[in-house]
Write a protein that holds these residues in place. Structure first.
Motif, PDB file in Angstrom:
ATOM      1  N   LEU A 166      -4.468   6.434 -23.549  1.00 21.02           N
ATOM      2  CA  LEU A 166      -3.141   5.838 -23.706  1.00 21.02           C
ATOM      3  C   LEU A 166      -2.136   6.599 -22.870  1.00 21.02           C
ATOM      4  CD1 LEU A 166      -4.470   5.351 -26.772  1.00 21.02           C
ATOM      5  CD2 LEU A 166      -2.125   4.814 -27.328  1.00 21.02           C
ATOM      6  N   GLU A 167      -0.956   5.989 -22.729  1.00 18.36           N
ATOM      7  CA  GLU A 167       0.195   6.737 -22.255  1.00 18.36           C
ATOM      8  C   GLU A 167       0.670   7.649 -23.389  1.00 18.36           C
ATOM      9  OE1 GLU A 167       3.241   4.331 -20.024  1.00 18.36           O
ATOM     10  OE2 GLU A 167       1.922   2.724 -20.703  1.00 18.36           O
ATOM     11  N   LYS A 168       1.064   8.853 -23.041  1.00 21.56           N
ATOM     12  CA  LYS A 168       1.502   9.797 -24.062  1.00 21.56           C
ATOM     13  C   LYS A 168       2.655   9.242 -24.892  1.00 21.56           C
ATOM     14  CE  LYS A 168       3.411  14.385 -24.852  1.00 21.56           C
ATOM     15  NZ  LYS A 168       4.052  15.585 -24.231  1.00 21.56           N
ATOM     16  N   ALA A 169       3.690   8.722 -24.231  1.00 24.65           N
ATOM     17  CA  ALA A 169       4.865   8.235 -24.950  1.00 24.65           C
ATOM     18  C   ALA A 169       4.518   7.048 -25.840  1.00 24.65           C
ATOM     19  CB  ALA A 169       5.968   7.855 -23.974  1.00 24.65           C
ATOM     20  N   VAL A 170       3.653   6.159 -25.348  1.00 19.56           N
ATOM     21  CA  VAL A 170       3.255   4.978 -26.129  1.00 19.56           C
ATOM     22  C   VAL A 170       2.454   5.400 -27.358  1.00 19.56           C
ATOM     23  CG1 VAL A 170       1.852   2.884 -26.110  1.00 19.56           C
ATOM     24  CG2 VAL A 170       3.312   3.426 -24.155  1.00 19.56           C
ATOM     25  N   GLY A 171       1.456   6.283 -27.163  1.00 11.99           N
ATOM     26  CA  GLY A 171       0.644   6.728 -28.287  1.00 11.99           C
ATOM     27  C   GLY A 171       1.444   7.481 -29.327  1.00 11.99           C
ATOM     28  N   THR A 172       2.339   8.347 -28.865  1.00 14.47           N
ATOM     29  CA  THR A 172       3.174   9.113 -29.791  1.00 14.47           C
ATOM     30  C   THR A 172       4.080   8.196 -30.594  1.00 14.47           C
ATOM     31  OG1 THR A 172       3.127  11.012 -28.291  1.00 14.47           O
ATOM     32  CG2 THR A 172       4.859  10.968 -29.946  1.00 14.47           C
ATOM     33  N   ASP A 173       4.630   7.180 -29.936  1.00 10.87           N
ATOM     34  CA  ASP A 173       5.493   6.224 -30.630  1.00 10.87           C
ATOM     35  C   ASP A 173       4.696   5.404 -31.655  1.00 10.87           C
ATOM     36  OD1 ASP A 173       8.202   4.765 -30.696  1.00 10.87           O
ATOM     37  OD2 ASP A 173       6.809   3.121 -30.322  1.00 10.87           O
ATOM     38  N   LEU A 174       3.475   4.987 -31.304  1.00 10.45           N
ATOM     39  CA  LEU A 174       2.644   4.230 -32.245  1.00 10.45           C
ATOM     40  C   LEU A 174       2.291   5.067 -33.462  1.00 10.45           C
ATOM     41  CD1 LEU A 174       0.217   2.324 -29.859  1.00 10.45           C
ATOM     42  CD2 LEU A 174       1.869   1.295 -31.428  1.00 10.45           C
ATOM     43  N   LEU A 175       1.978   6.333 -33.253  1.00  8.26           N
ATOM     44  CA  LEU A 175       1.661   7.202 -34.380  1.00  8.26           C
ATOM     45  C   LEU A 175       2.872   7.367 -35.301  1.00  8.26           C
ATOM     46  CD1 LEU A 175      -0.471   9.980 -32.642  1.00  8.26           C
ATOM     47  CD2 LEU A 175      -1.272   8.251 -34.267  1.00  8.26           C
ATOM     48  N   ARG A 176       4.028   7.459 -34.710  1.00  8.41           N
ATOM     49  CA  ARG A 176       5.238   7.635 -35.513  1.00  8.41           C
ATOM     50  C   ARG A 176       5.620   6.357 -36.259  1.00  8.41           C
ATOM     51  NH1 ARG A 176       8.028   9.536 -31.791  1.00  8.41           N
ATOM     52  NH2 ARG A 176       9.048   7.624 -31.071  1.00  8.41           N
ATOM     53  N   GLN A 177       5.495   5.216 -35.595  1.00  8.15           N
ATOM     54  CA  GLN A 177       5.980   3.969 -36.174  1.00  8.15           C
ATOM     55  C   GLN A 177       4.927   3.203 -36.973  1.00  8.15           C
ATOM     56  OE1 GLN A 177       9.153   3.263 -36.069  1.00  8.15           O
ATOM     57  NE2 GLN A 177       9.733   4.826 -34.587  1.00  8.15           N
ATOM     58  N   ALA A 178       3.686   3.161 -36.469  1.00 12.61           N
ATOM     59  CA  ALA A 178       2.660   2.296 -37.082  1.00 12.61           C
ATOM     60  C   ALA A 178       1.588   3.063 -37.845  1.00 12.61           C
ATOM     61  CB  ALA A 178       1.997   1.439 -35.998  1.00 12.61           C
ATOM     62  N   LEU A 179       1.346   4.320 -37.458  1.00 14.63           N
ATOM     63  CA  LEU A 179       0.289   5.105 -38.114  1.00 14.63           C
ATOM     64  C   LEU A 179       0.817   6.485 -38.512  1.00 14.63           C
ATOM     65  CD1 LEU A 179      -2.696   4.350 -35.684  1.00 14.63           C
ATOM     66  CD2 LEU A 179      -2.344   3.364 -37.972  1.00 14.63           C
ATOM     67  N   PRO A 180       1.895   6.539 -39.305  1.00 15.74           N
ATOM     68  CA  PRO A 180       2.473   7.853 -39.635  1.00 15.74           C
ATOM     69  C   PRO A 180       1.499   8.781 -40.363  1.00 15.74           C
ATOM     70  CG  PRO A 180       3.366   6.129 -41.055  1.00 15.74           C
ATOM     71  CD  PRO A 180       2.612   5.437 -39.961  1.00 15.74           C
ATOM     72  N   GLN A 181       0.540   8.192 -41.094  1.00 15.48           N
ATOM     73  CA  GLN A 181      -0.428   9.020 -41.812  1.00 15.48           C
ATOM     74  C   GLN A 181      -1.396   9.726 -40.884  1.00 15.48           C
ATOM     75  OE1 GLN A 181      -0.335   5.780 -41.636  1.00 15.48           O
ATOM     76  NE2 GLN A 181      -2.386   4.895 -41.434  1.00 15.48           N
ATOM     77  N   GLN A 182      -1.449   9.294 -39.610  1.00 18.08           N
ATOM     78  CA  GLN A 182      -2.371   9.890 -38.643  1.00 18.08           C
ATOM     79  C   GLN A 182      -1.676  10.880 -37.693  1.00 18.08           C
ATOM     80  OE1 GLN A 182      -5.466   9.450 -38.983  1.00 18.08           O
ATOM     81  NE2 GLN A 182      -5.589   7.614 -40.259  1.00 18.08           N
ATOM     82  N   GLN A 183      -0.387  11.130 -37.893  1.00 19.14           N
ATOM     83  CA  GLN A 183       0.337  12.004 -36.964  1.00 19.14           C
ATOM     84  C   GLN A 183      -0.195  13.436 -36.953  1.00 19.14           C
ATOM     85  OE1 GLN A 183       4.782  11.270 -36.262  1.00 19.14           O
ATOM     86  NE2 GLN A 183       4.535  10.515 -38.349  1.00 19.14           N
TER      87      GLN A 183
END
Length: 251
Positions: A166-183
């Motif tokens: 992934l792109e770093k910014a895209v993956g980090t944003d997805l973890l924060r917004q859609a998968l917070p339990q996986q951060q």
């Protein structure tokens, strides 16, 4: 006297009326999206850069094929959030780099990114339709195709992949917004595989396009100098683009 004042008021209003520039864009968090704060980093930057110069920035979100078709619609000034290779599909275009897209790996453990020679026995999560670096596709890894980046991260979290690309910014944003339990269980791996400029594609054949490009590039320089550019990248969690040093003038 009243007629003179009315004429002056009309002249002043006309002089200061904003020029609307319309862009097409994909829904591309955290860079662009109607539901994002400030409509994303790219949109926020364009508005902050161009508003003082008398431009109003409007953005319409659509799939890539429709966005590319806007080159035949003179209502549009260009397309947002592109890699140079994608911008190359636009006819008579100018490309203005704004951020950096860092493409690399997310994994279940923190650590360094694997070398390409270490991937032959690994399973990589990739997304259908994305244009990955050729060196990655030729690495010998088993490619596990997903419908989108979120699906790829979910596969990684479930242990079905060794790495998700992934792109770093895209993956980090997805973890924060859609998968917070996986951060705290999925991690970006340094260094990135490839870093590409991410910017604005301007249609060069539009009236005022050259002036718009020049003003945007100058506004970006000003924002870098006064600190607003860095503040915006930090606010939206994206990576800053560092322009190459200007070649020294021949003596």
């Amino acid at each position: 006297m009243r007629l003179l004042l009315a004429c002056l008021l009309l002249w002043s209003t006309t002089l200061h009326a904003a020029v609307t520039v319309r862009f097409a864009s994909l829904h591309y968090p955290p860079y662009a999206g109607a539901s994002l704060p400030e409509e994303g980093a790219m949109v926020a930057l364009l508005r902050e850069a161009l508003a003082p110069l008398g431009y109003r920035v409007d953005v319409e979100y659509m799939p890539w094929t429709r966005a590319l078709a806007t080159q035949h619609d003179t209502r549009y000034a260009g397309i947002l959030a592109l890699w140079p290779r994608s911008a190359g599909e636009m006819v008579e275009h100018a490309f203005v780099p704004v951020f950096v897209s860092r493409v690399g790996y997310f994994a279940r453990k923190p650590g360094a990114a694997p070398a390409l020679t270490q991937l032959s026995s690994k399973r990589l999560g990739v997304v259908r339709g994305y244009r990955y670096p050729p060196v990655l596709l030729a690495s010998g890894a088993t490619l596990d195709w997903a419908s989108d980046d979120l699906a790829s991260l979910k596969k990684l979290a479930a242990g079905r992949l060794d790495y998700a690309v992934l792109e770093k910014a895209v993956g980090t944003d997805l973890l924060r917004q859609a998968l917070p339990q996986q951060q705290t269980s999925l991690y970006w791996q340094e260094p990135s595989v490839v870093e590409l400029p991410l910017g604005v594609g301007l249609y060069a054949d539009r009236p005022g396009a050259t002036l718009l490009q020049r003003r945007l590039e100058q506004a970006l320089k000003t924002m870098r100098t006064d600190g607003r550019y860095l503040a915006l990248t930090q606010r939206h969690g994206v990576d800053a683009y560092v322009p190459p040093p200007t070649a020294a003038k021949a003596r």
